[in-house]
Scaffold this motif. Structure first.
Motif, PDB file in Angstrom:
ATOM      1  N   SER A   1     -61.473  20.438 100.121  1.00  0.00           N
ATOM      2  CA  SER A   1     -62.457  19.419  99.935  1.00  0.00           C
ATOM      3  C   SER A   1     -62.570  18.356 101.013  1.00  0.00           C
ATOM      4  CB  SER A   1     -61.966  18.436  98.829  1.00  0.00           C
ATOM      5  OG  SER A   1     -61.239  18.930  97.768  1.00  0.00           O
ATOM      6  N   LEU A   2     -61.513  18.637 101.987  1.00  0.00           N
ATOM      7  CA  LEU A   2     -62.069  17.663 103.216  1.00  0.00           C
ATOM      8  C   LEU A   2     -62.469  17.983 104.452  1.00  0.00           C
ATOM      9  CD1 LEU A   2     -61.161  15.175 104.275  1.00  0.00           C
ATOM     10  CD2 LEU A   2     -58.631  16.191 105.442  1.00  0.00           C
ATOM     11  N   THR A   3     -63.033  18.869 104.750  1.00  0.00           N
ATOM     12  CA  THR A   3     -64.076  19.611 105.043  1.00  0.00           C
ATOM     13  C   THR A   3     -65.450  18.926 105.055  1.00  0.00           C
ATOM     14  OG1 THR A   3     -63.847  21.964 104.186  1.00  0.00           O
ATOM     15  CG2 THR A   3     -62.704  21.635 105.781  1.00  0.00           C
ATOM     16  N   LYS A   4     -65.533  19.197 103.734  1.00  0.00           N
ATOM     17  CA  LYS A   4     -66.832  18.586 103.026  1.00  0.00           C
ATOM     18  C   LYS A   4     -67.440  17.650 103.856  1.00  0.00           C
ATOM     19  CE  LYS A   4     -66.614  21.161  98.789  1.00  0.00           C
ATOM     20  NZ  LYS A   4     -66.302  20.949  97.169  1.00  0.00           N
ATOM     21  N   LEU A   5     -66.259  16.652 104.270  1.00  0.00           N
ATOM     22  CA  LEU A   5     -66.552  15.303 105.210  1.00  0.00           C
ATOM     23  C   LEU A   5     -66.811  14.938 106.429  1.00  0.00           C
ATOM     24  CD1 LEU A   5     -64.342  12.949 103.219  1.00  0.00           C
ATOM     25  CD2 LEU A   5     -66.768  12.919 102.575  1.00  0.00           C
ATOM     26  N   LEU A   6     -66.541  16.692 106.660  1.00  0.00           N
ATOM     27  CA  LEU A   6     -67.404  16.575 108.506  1.00  0.00           C
ATOM     28  C   LEU A   6     -68.929  17.093 108.580  1.00  0.00           C
ATOM     29  CD1 LEU A   6     -64.692  19.117 109.609  1.00  0.00           C
ATOM     30  CD2 LEU A   6     -64.727  17.417 110.641  1.00  0.00           C
ATOM     31  N   LYS A   7     -69.646  16.768 107.255  1.00  0.00           N
ATOM     32  CA  LYS A   7     -71.124  17.114 107.383  1.00  0.00           C
ATOM     33  C   LYS A   7     -71.726  15.191 106.856  1.00  0.00           C
ATOM     34  CE  LYS A   7     -71.639  21.463 106.550  1.00  0.00           C
ATOM     35  NZ  LYS A   7     -72.334  22.731 105.278  1.00  0.00           N
ATOM     36  N   ASP A   8     -70.130  13.959 106.092  1.00  0.00           N
ATOM     37  CA  ASP A   8     -71.007  13.009 106.092  1.00  0.00           C
ATOM     38  C   ASP A   8     -71.793  12.374 106.760  1.00  0.00           C
ATOM     39  OD1 ASP A   8     -69.423  10.400 104.522  1.00  0.00           O
ATOM     40  OD2 ASP A   8     -70.392   9.450 105.922  1.00  0.00           O
ATOM     41  N   PRO A   9     -72.418  11.412 106.227  1.00  0.00           N
ATOM     42  CA  PRO A   9     -73.750  10.969 107.538  1.00  0.00           C
ATOM     43  C   PRO A   9     -73.685   9.428 108.499  1.00  0.00           C
ATOM     44  CG  PRO A   9     -74.403  10.205 105.557  1.00  0.00           C
ATOM     45  CD  PRO A   9     -72.721  11.660 105.404  1.00  0.00           C
ATOM     46  N   VAL A  10     -72.241   9.697 108.535  1.00  0.00           N
ATOM     47  CA  VAL A  10     -71.805   8.295 108.250  1.00  0.00           C
ATOM     48  C   VAL A  10     -70.367   9.300 109.780  1.00  0.00           C
ATOM     49  CG1 VAL A  10     -69.773   6.033 109.046  1.00  0.00           C
ATOM     50  CG2 VAL A  10     -72.005   6.990 107.218  1.00  0.00           C
ATOM     51  N   ARG A  11     -70.481   8.230 111.035  1.00  0.00           N
ATOM     52  CA  ARG A  11     -69.628   9.351 112.352  1.00  0.00           C
ATOM     53  C   ARG A  11     -68.432   8.788 112.554  1.00  0.00           C
ATOM     54  NH1 ARG A  11     -72.375   7.815 116.143  1.00  0.00           N
ATOM     55  NH2 ARG A  11     -73.951   9.513 116.101  1.00  0.00           N
ATOM     56  N   GLU A  12     -67.977   7.376 111.879  1.00  0.00           N
ATOM     57  CA  GLU A  12     -66.978   6.805 111.449  1.00  0.00           C
ATOM     58  C   GLU A  12     -65.550   7.988 110.590  1.00  0.00           C
ATOM     59  OE1 GLU A  12     -65.147   5.248 113.725  1.00  0.00           O
ATOM     60  OE2 GLU A  12     -67.144   4.934 114.664  1.00  0.00           O
ATOM     61  N   VAL A  13     -66.829   8.584 109.731  1.00  0.00           N
ATOM     62  CA  VAL A  13     -66.256   9.225 108.683  1.00  0.00           C
ATOM     63  C   VAL A  13     -65.437  10.555 109.285  1.00  0.00           C
ATOM     64  CG1 VAL A  13     -66.301  10.285 106.019  1.00  0.00           C
ATOM     65  CG2 VAL A  13     -67.117   7.682 106.675  1.00  0.00           C
ATOM     66  N   ARG A  14     -66.146  10.712 109.930  1.00  0.00           N
ATOM     67  CA  ARG A  14     -66.422  12.683 110.406  1.00  0.00           C
ATOM     68  C   ARG A  14     -65.277  12.954 111.057  1.00  0.00           C
ATOM     69  NH1 ARG A  14     -72.195  12.525 110.445  1.00  0.00           N
ATOM     70  NH2 ARG A  14     -72.626  12.226 113.231  1.00  0.00           N
ATOM     71  N   LYS A  15     -65.653  11.671 111.888  1.00  0.00           N
ATOM     72  CA  LYS A  15     -64.038  11.370 113.210  1.00  0.00           C
ATOM     73  C   LYS A  15     -63.018  11.187 112.443  1.00  0.00           C
ATOM     74  CE  LYS A  15     -64.724   8.214 116.744  1.00  0.00           C
ATOM     75  NZ  LYS A  15     -65.433   6.831 116.815  1.00  0.00           N
ATOM     76  N   ALA A  16     -62.524  10.365 111.228  1.00  0.00           N
ATOM     77  CA  ALA A  16     -61.195  10.028 110.473  1.00  0.00           C
ATOM     78  C   ALA A  16     -61.133  11.602 110.018  1.00  0.00           C
ATOM     79  CB  ALA A  16     -61.547   9.416 109.621  1.00  0.00           C
ATOM     80  N   THR A  17     -62.201  12.509 109.573  1.00  0.00           N
ATOM     81  CA  THR A  17     -61.849  13.905 108.988  1.00  0.00           C
ATOM     82  C   THR A  17     -61.743  14.713 109.957  1.00  0.00           C
ATOM     83  OG1 THR A  17     -63.603  13.091 107.113  1.00  0.00           O
ATOM     84  CG2 THR A  17     -63.139  15.572 107.967  1.00  0.00           C
TER      85      THR A  17
END
Length: 670
Positions: free
Chosen positions: A94-110
């Motif tokens: 589930s978490l790896t899907k957030l590596l494609k989040d449009p917001v970079r800060e979310v991708r960094k946290a992920t």
């Protein structure tokens, strides 16, 4: 697609209806486009942010996952980052899907959270999330975190690929930072190759690079099981060209692996003059570990250093690496008027290294130790003396009587530690059966005492075949467990349950024993404002610390609550490792003190990359309570495992002067 699920005859009518619906929406504006949020704006006043942090605090992973799809990136960010602390492998997919989040800060946290979890299933997704460099370096901040995460979970082939990248420029700070952290993380997992070592030598030797990158390369070379003789020229030159500072202080431990005349000469030079105590301590450790005999005169000379950290480190090298051939020298030295930390360690060295057949001198040494134990009011001097006496089996009865007739936890825990040390030594097999039985009986009693320190120290005997002494291990574990209070005594419960799992042939995760016992008191945080600081008053002077409330709200709230209760007043610094940490907050004084509740680890994207950071002591993630430490140098091996919740902003010279047993007068909020 629509035309695949609708019958051919009705296709036109469906399309027409859709067009009419879209037209109506456009003409009459009956539905507005939702606002797309693109920034993370964290505020601890936000009720939803608090709710997410509370879920993390309660280890409620199922309650966090729905926030992965929340419209607000702040909440996606917080939910993703929470798993850096929870480290739950069940959420990897589930978490790896957030590596494609449009917001970079979310991708960094992920990316950071996936690295913390350390599951190899994330490796491919992390690599795919690596982005091209941009002029503002924003992508490279993300790329740096991705590289480190790969170092925490990646396979050997990717270490080779990472290590062979030499195209990064000196100005590519984030990429170099990610590369060096990745290679370092691989090493901590026991994955090392020559290309990685060569790359770290190159990065350490580059004077144009920032200190944080060079320091991590240095720490890799200190900790990795590698030989560095072929790099001796460049490493000795690097050391010679360095100005004083944390990087130079750590390099002696690298030089010791070079094993050349020039590197050996540089090591000895570290001890001379008015050098930083951390440089001297590390040089002494390097000398003792690599070739004690060659350096013994230099080490003995350091016993007279005015800095107690240096002198006690020299004594410790004699204890650890001294030779029986020089026992008379150690005994003569022990008669000098040294501080107790040095004197007791030298007496211990005599006990350890004196050959058989010197009963008169051995008895004399034992008398000196007993006299110190019986007359001193310093509990830590007593403890050091007890461990020294344990080198000689004839002191067994004295140690047992001392344990039975003393109520102080420091003394009692150390007595059990001394008996435990006997069981793990080669001498134990030479004891008579009755003596062995006497020692085991005492340790079994300790296991069933309900005293957390004694139980933890005695738990090592569970690896011995106790059936020969008339005991059944599972029965002992059950009795021991029944006397412990959880979560207060979790440190003693963990080895018991780990052994029980081993006996039953199943894996053990200490998180199975964790229970939620304490909520975050948000009122405490509301009362201190956005920039809380604390004043730590000690016998040596004052230390001011800035608390990282946004990164570790639960830890900071707990610390402030204990400060407001005046909990820390009169507590000792019970652990001091020169050049590493000072540690306090134990209500027993032996390092096993805790409260009737525990708090959760908060492992934010923070790094112990220089001296002066404030962290929580623990017996494993989510077992923290009241004890904390302050670092005296960069300690990157602690990153991602210990809650970092503050930083010294003044009084670092006091931190470096603290000795074991020094008292905290009080702590107050500023």
């Amino acid at each position: 697609m629509i035309h695949l699920i609708i019958r051919k005859g009705s296709y036109f009518m469906v399309v027409l209806a859709l067009l009419l619906w879209l037209g109506c929406e456009s003409d009459f504006g009956q539905k507005e486009e939702p606002t797309v949020l693109t920034e993370v704006n964290l505020s601890l006043k936000d009720s939803i942010a608090r709710k997410i942090i509370n879920h993390q605090d309660r280890l409620q992973t199922d309650s966090l996952i729905p926030y992965f799809s929340h419209n607000d990136p702040t909440y996606r960010y917080l939910a993703a980052l929470s798993f850096a602390s929870l480290k739950d492998p069940l959420v990897v997919d589930s978490l790896t899907k957030l590596l494609k989040d449009p917001v970079r800060e979310v991708r960094k946290a992920t990316a950071y959270a996936l690295g913390q979890i350390g599951d190899v299933r994330a490796e491919t997704s992390l690599i795919e999330a690596f982005q091209e460099q941009d002029s503002l370096d924003a992508n490279n901040q993300l790329n740096s975190i991705i590289l480190e995460a790969i170092g925490k979970c990646g396979t050997q082939p990717n270490l080779t690929l990472l290590s062979n990248v030499t195209t990064y420029l000196d100005t590519d700070h984030y990429l170099l930072q990610g590369q060096v952290r990745a290679i370092f993380r691989y090493m901590l997992r026991g994955v090392v190759n020559e290309s990685g070592t060569q790359r770290m030598v190159t990065l350490l030797a580059d004077p144009n690079l920032p200190d944080d990158i060079r320091m991590l390369a240095c720490q890799y070379l200190v900790r990795a099981e590698v030989h560095l003789k072929e790099y001796s020229d460049i490493l000795t030159l690097t050391f010679s060209n360095l100005d004083d500072g944390d990087l130079k202080n750590n390099l002696p431990l690298v030089l010791s692996k070079c094993q050349t005349r020039e590197s050996n000469s540089l090591l000895q030079g570290c001890i001379e003059g008015n050098q930083d105590f951390r440089l001297k301590c590390n040089a002494l450790r390097a000398m003792g570990k690599t070739n004690f005999t060659a350096y013994r005169n230099t080490i003995q000379k350091a016993l007279y250093d005015r800095n107690i950290a240096v002198a006690s480190t020299a004594a410790d090298m004699i204890l650890q690496f001294g030779k029986p051939d020089f026992w008379r020298t150690y005994m003569n030295l022990s008669l000098s008027n040294f501080p107790w930390q040095v004197k007791i360690t030298l007496l211990h060295a005599v006990s350890k290294h004196i050959p058989a057949g010197n009963a008169m001198f051995s008895n004399m040494n034992n008398d000196f130790l007993r006299q110190r134990i019986n007359t001193t009011d310093n509990l830590y001097e007593k403890a050091a003396g007890i461990l020294a006496l344990a080198e000689e089996p004839s002191n067994l009865s004295y140690i047992i009587n001392l344990k039975n007739n003393n109520s102080d936890p420091v003394v009692r825990t150390t007595c059990i530690q001394a008996l435990k040390n006997l069981t793990s030594s080669a001498r134990f097999r030479r004891f008579s059966t009755s003596t062995q039985k006497e020692i085991i009986d005492q340790l079994v009693q300790a296991l069933e005492s309900g005293d957390v320190g004694m139980v933890d120290q005695a738990s090592s005997i569970l690896d011995i075949d106790l059936s020969t002494f008339g005991y059944e291990i599972k029965t002992i574990i059950e009795r021991s467990e029944s006397q412990l209070q959880v979560p207060r005594d979790i440190e003693a419960l963990i080895p018991l349950h780990r052994k029980l799992a081993q006996i039953e042939g199943r894996p053990y995760d200490h998180r199975e024993d964790l229970k939620f016992t304490d909520s975050i008191d948000w009122n405490v945080l509301d009362a201190v404002g956005n920039n809380p600081k604390a004043l730590i008053e000690t016998e040596k002077g004052n230390i001011t610390v800035q608390l990282f409330m946004n990164e570790a709200p639960a830890t900071v709230a707990n610390f402030i609550d204990l400060v407001n209760l005046n909990y820390y007043a009169g507590k000792p610094f019970h652990r001091v490792v020169p050049g590493f940490v000072i540690q306090g907050g134990c209500n027993r004084g032996d390092g096993y003190g805790s409260l009737d509740y525990s708090i959760r680890s908060e492992l934010a994207m923070l790094y112990f990359d220089k001296p002066g950071y404030l962290g929580m002591a623990s017996a494993g993630n989510h077992t923290e309570s009241a004890q904390w430490f302050i670092t005296q140098s960069a300690t990157p091996h602690l990153d991602g495992n210990y809650s970092l919740f503050g930083q010294v902003v003044s009084g670092m010279e006091i931190v470096n002067s603290i000795e074991v047993g020094d008292l905290i007068k009080r702590i107050s909020m500023l």
